[in-house]
Design a protein around this motif. Structure first.
Motif, short mmCIF file in Angstrom:
data_model
loop_
_atom_site.label_atom_id
_atom_site.label_comp_id
_atom_site.label_asym_id
_atom_site.label_seq_id
_atom_site.Cartn_x
_atom_site.Cartn_y
_atom_site.Cartn_z
N VAL A 88 -1.29 5.01 -8.47
CA VAL A 88 -1.65 5.64 -7.20
C VAL A 88 -1.21 7.10 -7.18
O VAL A 88 -1.86 7.95 -6.61
N VAL A 89 -0.09 7.37 -7.83
CA VAL A 89 0.45 8.71 -7.87
C VAL A 89 0.02 9.36 -9.18
O VAL A 89 0.19 8.80 -10.26
N SER A 90 -0.56 10.56 -9.07
CA SER A 90 -0.98 11.29 -10.27
C SER A 90 0.02 12.38 -10.58
O SER A 90 0.90 12.70 -9.78
N ALA A 91 -0.10 12.96 -11.75
CA ALA A 91 0.83 14.00 -12.19
C ALA A 91 0.75 15.24 -11.32
O ALA A 91 1.72 15.98 -11.20
N GLU A 92 -0.40 15.48 -10.70
CA GLU A 92 -0.54 16.69 -9.88
C GLU A 92 -0.04 16.52 -8.45
O GLU A 92 -0.05 17.46 -7.68
N ASP A 93 0.40 15.31 -8.06
CA ASP A 93 0.94 15.10 -6.71
C ASP A 93 2.30 15.77 -6.58
O ASP A 93 3.14 15.69 -7.48
N THR A 94 2.52 16.40 -5.44
CA THR A 94 3.82 17.01 -5.18
C THR A 94 4.79 15.94 -4.69
O THR A 94 4.39 14.81 -4.38
N ALA A 95 6.06 16.31 -4.62
CA ALA A 95 7.07 15.36 -4.16
C ALA A 95 6.80 14.92 -2.72
O ALA A 95 7.00 13.76 -2.37
N SER A 96 6.32 15.82 -1.87
CA SER A 96 6.03 15.45 -0.48
C SER A 96 4.83 14.50 -0.41
O SER A 96 4.79 13.61 0.44
N GLN A 97 3.85 14.68 -1.29
CA GLN A 97 2.70 13.77 -1.31
C GLN A 97 3.13 12.38 -1.77
O GLN A 97 2.67 11.38 -1.23
N VAL A 98 4.01 12.32 -2.75
CA VAL A 98 4.51 11.03 -3.22
C VAL A 98 5.29 10.33 -2.11
O VAL A 98 5.12 9.14 -1.87
N ALA A 99 6.13 11.09 -1.40
CA ALA A 99 6.89 10.51 -0.29
C ALA A 99 5.95 10.03 0.81
O ALA A 99 6.17 8.94 1.38
N ALA A 100 4.92 10.79 1.11
CA ALA A 100 3.95 10.38 2.14
C ALA A 100 3.21 9.12 1.72
O ALA A 100 2.97 8.23 2.54
N LYS A 101 2.84 9.03 0.45
CA LYS A 101 2.16 7.83 -0.04
C LYS A 101 3.06 6.61 0.04
O LYS A 101 2.60 5.51 0.34
N LYS A 102 4.35 6.79 -0.21
CA LYS A 102 5.28 5.66 -0.10
C LYS A 102 5.30 5.13 1.32
O LYS A 102 5.25 3.92 1.54
N TRP A 103 5.37 6.03 2.31
CA TRP A 103 5.35 5.59 3.71
C TRP A 103 4.02 4.96 4.07
O TRP A 103 3.97 3.99 4.80
N LEU A 104 2.95 5.52 3.58
CA LEU A 104 1.61 5.00 3.85
C LEU A 104 1.50 3.55 3.38
O LEU A 104 1.03 2.68 4.11
N TYR A 105 1.97 3.27 2.17
CA TYR A 105 1.87 1.91 1.65
C TYR A 105 2.86 0.96 2.31
O TYR A 105 2.58 -0.22 2.44
N ARG A 106 4.00 1.47 2.75
CA ARG A 106 4.94 0.62 3.50
C ARG A 106 4.35 0.20 4.83
O ARG A 106 4.43 -0.95 5.24
N ILE A 107 3.74 1.14 5.53
CA ILE A 107 3.12 0.83 6.82
C ILE A 107 1.92 -0.09 6.62
O ILE A 107 1.68 -0.99 7.41
N ALA A 108 1.18 0.12 5.54
CA ALA A 108 0.00 -0.70 5.28
C ALA A 108 0.37 -2.15 5.03
O ALA A 108 -0.42 -3.06 5.32
N SER A 109 1.55 -2.42 4.51
CA SER A 109 1.93 -3.80 4.22
C SER A 109 2.45 -4.54 5.45
O SER A 109 2.44 -5.75 5.48
N TRP A 110 2.87 -3.83 6.48
CA TRP A 110 3.43 -4.47 7.66
C TRP A 110 2.47 -5.43 8.36
O TRP A 110 2.85 -6.56 8.68
N PRO A 111 1.20 -5.04 8.62
CA PRO A 111 0.31 -5.99 9.31
C PRO A 111 0.07 -7.25 8.49
O PRO A 111 -0.07 -8.33 9.05
N ASN A 112 0.02 -7.12 7.17
CA ASN A 112 -0.20 -8.30 6.34
C ASN A 112 0.91 -9.32 6.54
O ASN A 112 0.65 -10.52 6.61
N LEU A 113 2.13 -8.85 6.65
CA LEU A 113 3.25 -9.78 6.85
C LEU A 113 3.17 -10.48 8.19
O LEU A 113 3.40 -11.68 8.29
N THR A 114 2.83 -9.75 9.24
CA THR A 114 2.74 -10.39 10.56
C THR A 114 1.53 -11.30 10.65
O THR A 114 1.59 -12.35 11.28
N GLN A 115 0.42 -10.92 10.03
CA GLN A 115 -0.78 -11.74 10.10
C GLN A 115 -0.63 -13.04 9.33
O GLN A 115 -1.20 -14.06 9.72
#
Length: 113
Positions: free
Chosen positions: A4-31
């Motif tokens: 998901v993370v490419s070599a051209e991603d900055t540290a802030s983009q990687v951090a944002a993607k981590k939060w994005l995927y954490r939030i994306a997994s939350w509904p699956n757990l409740t559902q």
């Protein structure tokens, strides 16, 4: 985030993607818990719930529909982001709508009932 993370991603983009995927997994757990209560309880459980809460079948349907719609929106947003048609921030907004929509539907149904 392998693949998901490419070599051209900055540290802030990687951090944002981590939060994005954490939030994306939350509904699956409740559902999982929500949907499994129907199948594990079976007809007897659902009949008992409907006797106590007559409008519950409408809530179950609306929540299930909103969850499926929210999940499809988040996957569509991810696809558009991968094709560089959406920014990471726009994908995050789509994801939030997908996460919050099922809860909003339940609140609206509760108010209407």
């Amino acid at each position: 985030l392998n693949g998901v993370v490419s070599a051209e991603d900055t540290a802030s983009q990687v951090a944002a993607k981590k939060w994005l995927y954490r939030i994306a997994s939350w509904p699956n757990l409740t559902q999982i818990f929500f949907m499994s209560s129907i199948s594990l309880g079976g007809t007897a459980w659902l009949t008992g719930v409907l006797d106590t809460y007559p409008c519950q079948d409408r809530l179950l349907f609306d929540y299930s529909f909103a969850s499926a719609l929210g999940y499809s929106l988040s996957m569509f947003g991810e696809t558009l982001r991968d094709r560089r048609l959406l920014t990471l921030e726009q994908d995050f907004v789509v994801l939030l709508a997908g996460v919050l929509a099922p809860m909003g539907i339940v609140v609206l149904d509760t108010i209407a009932a």
